[in-house]
Design a protein around this motif. Structure first.
Motif, PDB file in Angstrom:
ATOM      1  N   UNK A  66       1.293  13.206  -5.260  1.00  0.00           N
ATOM      2  CA  UNK A  66       1.796  13.783  -4.019  1.00  0.00           C
ATOM      3  C   UNK A  66       3.226  14.267  -4.216  1.00  0.00           C
ATOM      4  N   UNK A  67       3.718  14.991  -3.218  1.00  0.00           N
ATOM      5  CA  UNK A  67       5.139  15.309  -3.204  1.00  0.00           C
ATOM      6  C   UNK A  67       5.895  14.058  -2.770  1.00  0.00           C
ATOM      7  N   UNK A  68       7.227  14.118  -2.793  1.00  0.00           N
ATOM      8  CA  UNK A  68       8.055  12.983  -2.389  1.00  0.00           C
ATOM      9  C   UNK A  68       7.992  12.725  -0.887  1.00  0.00           C
ATOM     10  N   UNK A  69       7.288  13.573  -0.155  1.00  0.00           N
ATOM     11  CA  UNK A  69       7.155  13.401   1.291  1.00  0.00           C
ATOM     12  C   UNK A  69       6.012  12.456   1.665  1.00  0.00           C
ATOM     13  N   UNK A  70       5.291  11.951   0.656  1.00  0.00           N
ATOM     14  CA  UNK A  70       4.170  11.042   0.904  1.00  0.00           C
ATOM     15  C   UNK A  70       4.360   9.779   0.070  1.00  0.00           C
ATOM     16  N   UNK A  71       3.748   8.682   0.519  1.00  0.00           N
ATOM     17  CA  UNK A  71       3.828   7.421  -0.226  1.00  0.00           C
ATOM     18  C   UNK A  71       2.454   6.762  -0.258  1.00  0.00           C
ATOM     19  N   UNK A  72       1.976   6.466  -1.466  1.00  0.00           N
ATOM     20  CA  UNK A  72       0.727   5.716  -1.615  1.00  0.00           C
ATOM     21  C   UNK A  72       1.014   4.257  -1.291  1.00  0.00           C
ATOM     22  N   UNK A  73       0.296   3.700  -0.299  1.00  0.00           N
ATOM     23  CA  UNK A  73       0.601   2.353   0.174  1.00  0.00           C
ATOM     24  C   UNK A  73      -0.384   1.287  -0.316  1.00  0.00           C
ATOM     25  N   UNK A  74      -1.554   1.686  -0.789  1.00  0.00           N
ATOM     26  CA  UNK A  74      -2.481   0.674  -1.273  1.00  0.00           C
ATOM     27  C   UNK A  74      -3.921   1.139  -1.212  1.00  0.00           C
ATOM     28  N   UNK A  75      -4.826   0.276  -1.698  1.00  0.00           N
ATOM     29  CA  UNK A  75      -6.251   0.601  -1.742  1.00  0.00           C
ATOM     30  C   UNK A  75      -7.059  -0.635  -1.361  1.00  0.00           C
ATOM     31  N   UNK A  76      -8.135  -0.400  -0.624  1.00  0.00           N
ATOM     32  CA  UNK A  76      -9.115  -1.444  -0.329  1.00  0.00           C
ATOM     33  C   UNK A  76     -10.425  -1.041  -0.984  1.00  0.00           C
ATOM     34  N   UNK A  77     -10.931  -1.893  -1.866  1.00  0.00           N
ATOM     35  CA  UNK A  77     -12.158  -1.593  -2.610  1.00  0.00           C
ATOM     36  C   UNK A  77     -13.306  -2.443  -2.078  1.00  0.00           C
ATOM     37  N   UNK A  78     -14.397  -1.785  -1.680  1.00  0.00           N
ATOM     38  CA  UNK A  78     -15.564  -2.508  -1.171  1.00  0.00           C
ATOM     39  C   UNK A  78     -16.828  -2.013  -1.862  1.00  0.00           C
ATOM     40  N   UNK A 114     -21.668   0.929  -7.173  1.00  0.00           N
ATOM     41  CA  UNK A 114     -21.050   1.997  -6.392  1.00  0.00           C
ATOM     42  C   UNK A 114     -20.087   1.375  -5.387  1.00  0.00           C
ATOM     43  N   UNK A 115     -18.820   1.776  -5.473  1.00  0.00           N
ATOM     44  CA  UNK A 115     -17.793   1.212  -4.600  1.00  0.00           C
ATOM     45  C   UNK A 115     -17.135   2.300  -3.763  1.00  0.00           C
ATOM     46  N   UNK A 116     -16.621   1.875  -2.614  1.00  0.00           N
ATOM     47  CA  UNK A 116     -15.800   2.742  -1.776  1.00  0.00           C
ATOM     48  C   UNK A 116     -14.350   2.308  -1.951  1.00  0.00           C
ATOM     49  N   UNK A 117     -13.492   3.267  -2.284  1.00  0.00           N
ATOM     50  CA  UNK A 117     -12.061   3.013  -2.432  1.00  0.00           C
ATOM     51  C   UNK A 117     -11.347   3.678  -1.252  1.00  0.00           C
ATOM     52  N   UNK A 118     -10.799   2.859  -0.370  1.00  0.00           N
ATOM     53  CA  UNK A 118     -10.090   3.369   0.801  1.00  0.00           C
ATOM     54  C   UNK A 118      -8.600   3.457   0.461  1.00  0.00           C
ATOM     55  N   UNK A 119      -8.125   4.671   0.217  1.00  0.00           N
ATOM     56  CA  UNK A 119      -6.734   4.896  -0.170  1.00  0.00           C
ATOM     57  C   UNK A 119      -5.888   5.108   1.085  1.00  0.00           C
ATOM     58  N   UNK A 120      -4.773   4.415   1.156  1.00  0.00           N
ATOM     59  CA  UNK A 120      -3.865   4.542   2.306  1.00  0.00           C
ATOM     60  C   UNK A 120      -2.606   5.284   1.856  1.00  0.00           C
ATOM     61  N   UNK A 121      -2.375   6.448   2.473  1.00  0.00           N
ATOM     62  CA  UNK A 121      -1.287   7.330   2.056  1.00  0.00           C
ATOM     63  C   UNK A 121      -0.477   7.720   3.284  1.00  0.00           C
TER      64      UNK A 121
END
Length: 259
Positions: A230-242, A248-255
């Motif tokens: 991303x640009x510096x205007x965004x921040x990756x905050x974490x992931x929840x893997x289920x 087959x997993x779902x990765x919920x990315x929080x940005x």
């Protein structure tokens, strides 16, 4: 003399306190408090391998997960399209129909022997007004689409999958030209190629203009891994893997969109 010495000691103590406070203030500016109201969720469904997404589960299982998880965009990794003499069958369209989303297919490569187009499907919540696919090399494409991230905040959602070394340099060349303040790029890369990708990005992008993150997953030996650029205007905050079904997993990315 004694009074001068005490005066100098007093000045030194005050100076140290001032520097200490300034350092703490800078740390606060570098790591802003997480504002969840400005945070978007991007879902990635993947085996993190060459395996077709639906080789071990049904469309309805994935669609049910999509419907029941708050998100702005969903990426279905390796929804390969099979083609014959009459039609092309894209396995991502069934999930789009079941989850009531708008699909966009992003090619990675062609396999003439198996008559299939290797690629991924990106699902958007509604009709999109802008969409461009840039050539990386050969049949590999880089998707760029304007869509709402959260609460009226727009983003340029981008995606690409890199499965061979000869794609790394041309992909980063696209990143260099296209990554701007609205960019949220979520992609996959062969784990063995990750150091090459990081090195190429470091060499070609200005360090204070972007953020690059490898998304950690439970299986550290997976053939592929997810990355976020991303640009510096965004921040990756974490992931929840289920787990959705089998491996087959779902990765919920929080940005988060930063102010």
């Amino acid at each position: 003399m004694k009074s001068n010495y005490l005066y100098l000691l007093f000045i030194c103590v005050i100076s140290c306190l001032f520097v200490s406070c300034s350092d703490e203030d800078n740390k606060g500016e570098e790591i802003p408090e997480w504002n969840r109201f400005r945070t978007t969720n991007v879902l990635v469904y993947a085996h993190l391998s060459e395996q077709n997404l639906f080789s071990s589960c049904s469309y309805k299982e994935v669609a049910s997960s999509i419907r029941n998880t708050v998100h702005s965009v969903a990426l279905l990794d390796r929804t390969n399209a099979v083609y014959g003499q009459t039609a092309i069958i894209n396995t991502g369209t069934e999930t789009a129909r079941e989850s009531k989303k708008v699909p966009v297919f992003v090619p990675v490569s062609y396999s003439n022997g198996e008559k299939k187009i290797i690629g991924s499907t990106v699902l958007f919540p509604s009709t999109i007004s802008e969409m461009t696919q840039y050539v990386v090399k050969n049949d590999c494409r880089y998707l760029e689409t304007k869509t709402e991230a959260v609460n009226g905040i727009d983003m340029l959602f981008c995606s690409v999958s890199l499965n061979s070394e000869d794609l790394i340099a041309p992909a980063v060349d696209v990143f260099k030209k296209k990554v701007n303040e609205q960019t949220v790029l979520v992609g996959t890369v062969k784990r063995a190629l990750l150091p090459n990708l990081e090195s190429e990005i470091t060499s070609n992008l200005t360090s204070d203009t972007y953020s690059f993150v490898e998304v950690e997953n439970r299986n550290r030996d997976s053939e592929y891994c997810i990355f976020v650029l991303t640009s510096h205007k965004w921040a990756f905050r974490g992931v929840t893997e289920t787990s959705v079904s089998g491996d087959l997993h779902c990765f919920q990315l929080q940005i988060e969109s930063l102010k």
